[in-house]
Design an enzyme around this catalytic site. Sequence first.
Site, short mmCIF file in Angstrom:
data_model
loop_
_atom_site.label_atom_id
_atom_site.label_comp_id
_atom_site.label_asym_id
_atom_site.label_seq_id
_atom_site.Cartn_x
_atom_site.Cartn_y
_atom_site.Cartn_z
N CYS A 295 0.84 -1.20 0.00
CA CYS A 295 0.00 0.00 0.00
C CYS A 295 0.88 1.25 0.00
O CYS A 295 0.65 2.20 -0.76
CB CYS A 295 -0.92 -0.02 1.23
SG CYS A 295 -2.11 1.34 1.29
N CYS B 290 -0.37 8.66 7.04
CA CYS B 290 -1.75 8.44 6.60
C CYS B 290 -2.66 8.21 7.80
O CYS B 290 -2.23 7.67 8.83
CB CYS B 290 -1.81 7.24 5.66
SG CYS B 290 -1.01 7.52 4.06
N CYS C 134 7.95 3.47 5.73
CA CYS C 134 7.08 3.28 4.56
C CYS C 134 7.88 2.90 3.33
O CYS C 134 7.31 2.42 2.35
CB CYS C 134 6.29 4.56 4.28
SG CYS C 134 7.32 5.97 3.84
#
Length: 270
Positions: A137, A219, A247
């Site tokens: 993602c 996020c 990330c």
Amino acid sequence: MPETPVPTIVIEPPVPGRAFSLYDDPSADHDDRVQRSVQWLRDSAQQHPGRIVQATSLGAEDMVLTDLIVRYGIPIDVAMIDTGRLHPETLALRARAEAHWGIRIEVFAPEPEAVAAFEAEHGPHAMYRSPALRHACCGLRKLQPLQRLLAGRTAWVTGLRREQSAQRADVPIVTTDDAGRTKLNQLAEWSWGDVWHHIRRHGVPYNPLHDAFMPSIGCAPCTRPIAVGEDFRAGRWWWEDDHRRECGLHLPSPARHAASPMASTLVQPL
């Protein structure tokens, strides 16, 4: 597709100015650190004329960097990634920052078709199901837009600091990314107290979520407030056991791919 348990994230209303009372604690040589960072930014802009960009997350460190760039008239563009899952407060901060400094922050986003295909196969909460899906993602929503943000650039500026985590403890002021671009971490030596002292001293706009015990903001599904005594980045991907909670934006290719074999099929090296 199995049902994905979704954690409840409780964010109390921000108390304006709380971050100052918690964090404003400059180093003894704070002013010297500011001047060094300004000189490094100037030198970098001269070495990469028209081909250098600040990749901002709109976090506290990045707001300081943008302030230095604008305050000292340094010709460095500013751009951000809108992952599609940012907090409303983060999105609103972009408009506030543009108005405050009179600049344009260019926005890069993931490809809508790719996001739709990923969510159709794995669901909107896939990040909670496995580290591999979470990294995939991130690859889709962050790394791919970053490639477009950096296209044609020879250097980029980040808000990495050595104090942020054990993984970042040795962050150099200047390094090179996988594509051979110069990567500039010009707040690497700053403390968290230095960051907030500069924000308070100069009235730099910041995300109100920092006033709600959220020092590191990503996020919305992947960020929670931290408790007293928790690590600076404890609120990021907290459901994962892996101590390396990144990330992938600031990991070299082998580390990104080792963290997520699935992500390696979605993301090309920078």
